[in-house]
Scaffold this active site. Structure first.
Site, PDB file in Angstrom:
ATOM      1  N   ASP A 130     -24.738 -10.801  11.325  1.00  0.00           N
ATOM      2  CA  ASP A 130     -23.410 -11.063  11.853  1.00  0.00           C
ATOM      3  C   ASP A 130     -22.883 -12.376  11.285  1.00  0.00           C
ATOM      4  O   ASP A 130     -23.542 -13.422  11.412  1.00  0.00           O
ATOM      5  CB  ASP A 130     -23.443 -11.119  13.377  1.00  0.00           C
ATOM      6  CG  ASP A 130     -22.061 -10.990  13.991  1.00  0.00           C
ATOM      7  OD1 ASP A 130     -21.230 -10.250  13.430  1.00  0.00           O
ATOM      8  OD2 ASP A 130     -21.805 -11.615  15.026  1.00  0.00           O
ATOM      9  N   HIS A 137     -10.792 -17.758  15.276  1.00  0.00           N
ATOM     10  CA  HIS A 137     -11.768 -17.673  16.365  1.00  0.00           C
ATOM     11  C   HIS A 137     -12.674 -18.900  16.350  1.00  0.00           C
ATOM     12  O   HIS A 137     -12.907 -19.523  17.399  1.00  0.00           O
ATOM     13  CB  HIS A 137     -12.605 -16.400  16.219  1.00  0.00           C
ATOM     14  CG  HIS A 137     -13.754 -16.325  17.178  1.00  0.00           C
ATOM     15  ND1 HIS A 137     -13.591 -16.072  18.522  1.00  0.00           N
ATOM     16  CD2 HIS A 137     -15.092 -16.479  16.981  1.00  0.00           C
ATOM     17  CE1 HIS A 137     -14.776 -16.060  19.119  1.00  0.00           C
ATOM     18  NE2 HIS A 137     -15.705 -16.307  18.203  1.00  0.00           N
ATOM     19  N   ARG A 146     -15.407 -29.039  21.250  1.00  0.00           N
ATOM     20  CA  ARG A 146     -15.187 -30.235  20.434  1.00  0.00           C
ATOM     21  C   ARG A 146     -13.690 -30.340  20.127  1.00  0.00           C
ATOM     22  O   ARG A 146     -13.265 -30.045  18.996  1.00  0.00           O
ATOM     23  CB  ARG A 146     -15.989 -30.159  19.124  1.00  0.00           C
ATOM     24  CG  ARG A 146     -17.488 -30.029  19.294  1.00  0.00           C
ATOM     25  CD  ARG A 146     -18.204 -29.908  17.946  1.00  0.00           C
ATOM     26  NE  ARG A 146     -17.720 -28.746  17.190  1.00  0.00           N
ATOM     27  CZ  ARG A 146     -18.175 -27.509  17.331  1.00  0.00           C
ATOM     28  NH1 ARG A 146     -19.133 -27.262  18.202  1.00  0.00           N
ATOM     29  NH2 ARG A 146     -17.670 -26.520  16.613  1.00  0.00           N
ATOM     30  N   GLU A 202     -16.392  -8.938  21.238  1.00  0.00           N
ATOM     31  CA  GLU A 202     -15.992  -9.618  20.005  1.00  0.00           C
ATOM     32  C   GLU A 202     -15.430  -8.580  19.045  1.00  0.00           C
ATOM     33  O   GLU A 202     -16.119  -7.625  18.676  1.00  0.00           O
ATOM     34  CB  GLU A 202     -17.165 -10.382  19.374  1.00  0.00           C
ATOM     35  CG  GLU A 202     -17.607 -11.560  20.226  1.00  0.00           C
ATOM     36  CD  GLU A 202     -18.520 -12.521  19.491  1.00  0.00           C
ATOM     37  OE1 GLU A 202     -19.144 -12.105  18.478  1.00  0.00           O
ATOM     38  OE2 GLU A 202     -18.630 -13.686  19.915  1.00  0.00           O
ATOM     39  N   ASP A 236     -19.506  -6.830  18.870  1.00  0.00           N
ATOM     40  CA  ASP A 236     -20.753  -7.578  19.064  1.00  0.00           C
ATOM     41  C   ASP A 236     -20.677  -8.262  20.427  1.00  0.00           C
ATOM     42  O   ASP A 236     -20.288  -9.418  20.540  1.00  0.00           O
ATOM     43  CB  ASP A 236     -20.941  -8.593  17.936  1.00  0.00           C
ATOM     44  CG  ASP A 236     -22.339  -9.174  17.925  1.00  0.00           C
ATOM     45  OD1 ASP A 236     -23.291  -8.427  18.177  1.00  0.00           O
ATOM     46  OD2 ASP A 236     -22.485 -10.380  17.646  1.00  0.00           O
ATOM     47  N   GLN A 243     -25.613 -17.698  26.131  1.00  0.00           N
ATOM     48  CA  GLN A 243     -25.515 -18.341  24.819  1.00  0.00           C
ATOM     49  C   GLN A 243     -25.389 -19.852  24.929  1.00  0.00           C
ATOM     50  O   GLN A 243     -26.013 -20.597  24.164  1.00  0.00           O
ATOM     51  CB  GLN A 243     -24.316 -17.777  24.050  1.00  0.00           C
ATOM     52  CG  GLN A 243     -24.203 -18.282  22.623  1.00  0.00           C
ATOM     53  CD  GLN A 243     -23.072 -17.605  21.861  1.00  0.00           C
ATOM     54  OE1 GLN A 243     -22.364 -16.768  22.400  1.00  0.00           O
ATOM     55  NE2 GLN A 243     -22.913 -17.963  20.607  1.00  0.00           N
ATOM     56  N   TYR A 247     -28.397 -21.514  22.738  1.00  0.00           N
ATOM     57  CA  TYR A 247     -28.092 -21.479  21.303  1.00  0.00           C
ATOM     58  C   TYR A 247     -28.496 -22.729  20.541  1.00  0.00           C
ATOM     59  O   TYR A 247     -28.599 -22.701  19.312  1.00  0.00           O
ATOM     60  CB  TYR A 247     -26.619 -21.170  21.068  1.00  0.00           C
ATOM     61  CG  TYR A 247     -25.678 -22.348  21.126  1.00  0.00           C
ATOM     62  CD1 TYR A 247     -25.166 -22.914  19.959  1.00  0.00           C
ATOM     63  CD2 TYR A 247     -25.286 -22.894  22.349  1.00  0.00           C
ATOM     64  CE1 TYR A 247     -24.290 -23.981  20.001  1.00  0.00           C
ATOM     65  CE2 TYR A 247     -24.414 -23.956  22.403  1.00  0.00           C
ATOM     66  CZ  TYR A 247     -23.912 -24.504  21.229  1.00  0.00           C
ATOM     67  OH  TYR A 247     -23.045 -25.553  21.286  1.00  0.00           O
ATOM     68  N   THR A 363     -15.840 -12.518  14.851  1.00  0.00           N
ATOM     69  CA  THR A 363     -14.632 -12.220  15.617  1.00  0.00           C
ATOM     70  C   THR A 363     -13.380 -12.550  14.819  1.00  0.00           C
ATOM     71  O   THR A 363     -13.228 -13.666  14.309  1.00  0.00           O
ATOM     72  CB  THR A 363     -14.629 -13.009  16.929  1.00  0.00           C
ATOM     73  OG1 THR A 363     -15.860 -12.781  17.608  1.00  0.00           O
ATOM     74  CG2 THR A 363     -13.477 -12.584  17.817  1.00  0.00           C
ATOM     75  N   GLU A 377     -11.420 -16.689  24.244  1.00  0.00           N
ATOM     76  CA  GLU A 377     -10.194 -17.310  23.739  1.00  0.00           C
ATOM     77  C   GLU A 377      -8.989 -17.001  24.623  1.00  0.00           C
ATOM     78  O   GLU A 377      -8.175 -17.880  24.908  1.00  0.00           O
ATOM     79  CB  GLU A 377      -9.923 -16.826  22.317  1.00  0.00           C
ATOM     80  CG  GLU A 377     -11.002 -17.207  21.314  1.00  0.00           C
ATOM     81  CD  GLU A 377     -10.867 -16.400  20.044  1.00  0.00           C
ATOM     82  OE1 GLU A 377     -10.096 -16.811  19.160  1.00  0.00           O
ATOM     83  OE2 GLU A 377     -11.527 -15.347  19.942  1.00  0.00           O
TER      84      GLU A 377
END
Length: 432
Positions: A130, A137, A146, A202, A236, A243, A247, A363, A377
């Site tokens: 992926d 996105h 951030r 996604e 996905d 996550q 992650y 995405t 989003e």
């Protein structure tokens, strides 16, 4: 095929079909109740059984070679064929299925209603990767964490990707259970275990790899387009709260590996040729791709113009007879990297791809409201719930929600083609 040279088909519903007119002819694996899986071609509301078509003796030469491979119970061997063989097959199919074909009478029994058939995954997928090439996105998600520096420095130099889980690839219509996992509630110092509370979709395209490469021998950017067998729709599914906790430092794991949904039909590279376009120009100040990723032909013709649509059908909508509601409309033109660049970068370290491997685009959101390819989003991380027309609200997906992807290629002077649907419903989590 330009509408100036439009052919009509003898197959009912094919002419003017929104997804599968004669100009498309995507491939998939089907079986009738009690039958065995085998290759087919979508045409209108029907499909052409390639095994029965072979028995009728309508193919010869390169087209026969292709038809034999495409009639098997997976399309892996068909994907491995070079483009000249696939082009010969497409040309033969156009003749066989066009109005006035001398094969019409012998193929009547080879045509089946899609609604009476069950579809399987098109290929045996050895590996699934992926990518993350939707820059809008990536920017939108980056801003949530951030705000002053949404894109990390490597994004505009490297087609970012991670290796997914091939064993949980599902065909459209396969419902799945909400995943369990560890999450870290806000202000907590220790994680808890239980069902994901921030389940998301996604919006992606899937890229089916055609001819592979030998380990240690990279695919050059100038030749990468020859390794694209076709495209499909791909969802996905993502457990956002799982996550967030897992992650760092190695990336997604349980938050992505529980389910990925694919549309059943492979829209071939040949059918998509009229809808190729120039890659979107980069913003002023963005770096030029490094030399191994830069090819002028790919920049001029390596993009795809495919409209992507997301619809949501909630349990309440279903119970009250309402139709699914569109919640996003985007396009593949929002890809920051081309498919060829993804393939080249994937192999530049010597990694070998095999026929039937699958790549996800990541995405594909647009830059504006109404074009976002994820709930993350749309709802700004869950802080601004989506209000549906029936007055339901969603921050993330609930049990009983069904997400549906559709796609269409449109260009003046050409017949539009589609991808069919990619859909699945969220079931309650397993009690552990």
């Amino acid at each position: 095929m330009s509408t100036d040279n439009l052919k009509r088909s003898w197959v009912p519903t094919a002419d003017g079909h929104p997804d599968f007119p004669l100009e498309n002819l995507p491939l998939g694996i089907f079986n009738e109740p009690g039958g065995s899986p085998r290759g087919s071609v979508a045409i209108g509301n029907y499909l052409l059984d390639l095994t029965a078509t072979l028995e009728a003796g309508v193919f010869e030469g390169l087209a026969l070679e292709a038809a034999q491979a495409a009639s098997e119970n997976t399309l892996n061997n068909f994907f491995a064929l070079g483009s000249p063989v696939r082009q010969a097959f497409r040309s033969a199919l156009l003749d066989v299925l066009s109005e006035g074909s001398r094969f019409k009478d012998v193929l009547v029994d080879a045509i089946h209603l899609q609604a009476n058939c069950q579809m399987s995954l098109p290929a045996r997928v050895g590996n699934y990767t992926d990518f993350y090439v939707g820059i809008h996105h990536a920017t939108n998600v980056g801003k949530l964490f951030r705000p002053d520096n949404p894109l990390l420095p490597n994004y505009k130099y490297v087609p970012i990707g991670y290796h997914g889980r091939a064993s949980t690839l599902n065909i459209s219509g396969t419902d799945f259970k909400r995943p369990n996992g560890q999450t870290l509630p806000g202000n907590a110092s220790e994680p808890i275990f239980g069902p994901c509370q921030r389940l998301d979709y996604e919006l992606e395209i899937g890229i089916w790899v055609g001819r592979g490469n030998i380990q240690g021998e990279a695919i050059s950017i100038s030749e990468a387009h020859e390794h694209i067998a076709g495209l499909c729709l791909l969802n996905d599914w993502s457990a956002r709260d799982v996550q967030t906790w897992e992650y760092q430092p190695l990336g997604p794991f349980l938050s992505k590996s529980f389910a990925t949904t694919l549309s059943p039909w492979v829209v071939t590279a040949e059918a998509l040729q009229p809808f190729r376009c120039a890659q979107a120009s980069r913003d002023e100040g963005d770096p030029q791709p490094l030399a191994y990723l830069l090819d002028q032909h790919d920049q001029n013709n390596g993009g795809f113009d495919i409209e992507l649509e997301v619809l949501l059908l909630t349990a309440q909508m279903r119970d009250t007879g309402l139709q699914p509601e569109r919640i996003a409309l985007s396009n593949t033109t929002h890809m920051y990297w081309t498919v060829a660049q993804m393939i080249t970068h994937h192999t530049v370290n010597g990694c070998n791809l095999n026929p039937g491997d699958l790549l996800g685009s990541g995405t594909l959101s647009g830059p504006k409201n109404g074009q976002y390819g994820s709930m993350l989003e749309i709802t700004k991380g869950g802080s601004e719930p989506l209000l549906l027309k029936n007055l339901e609200q969603r921050s993330f997906l609930l049990d009983g929600d069904e997400v549906i992807f559709r796609a269409r290629c449109k260009r003046p002077g050409f017949t539009s083609i589609g991808f069919g649907e990619c859909r699945a419903k969220v079931l309650a989590a397993q009690v552990i």
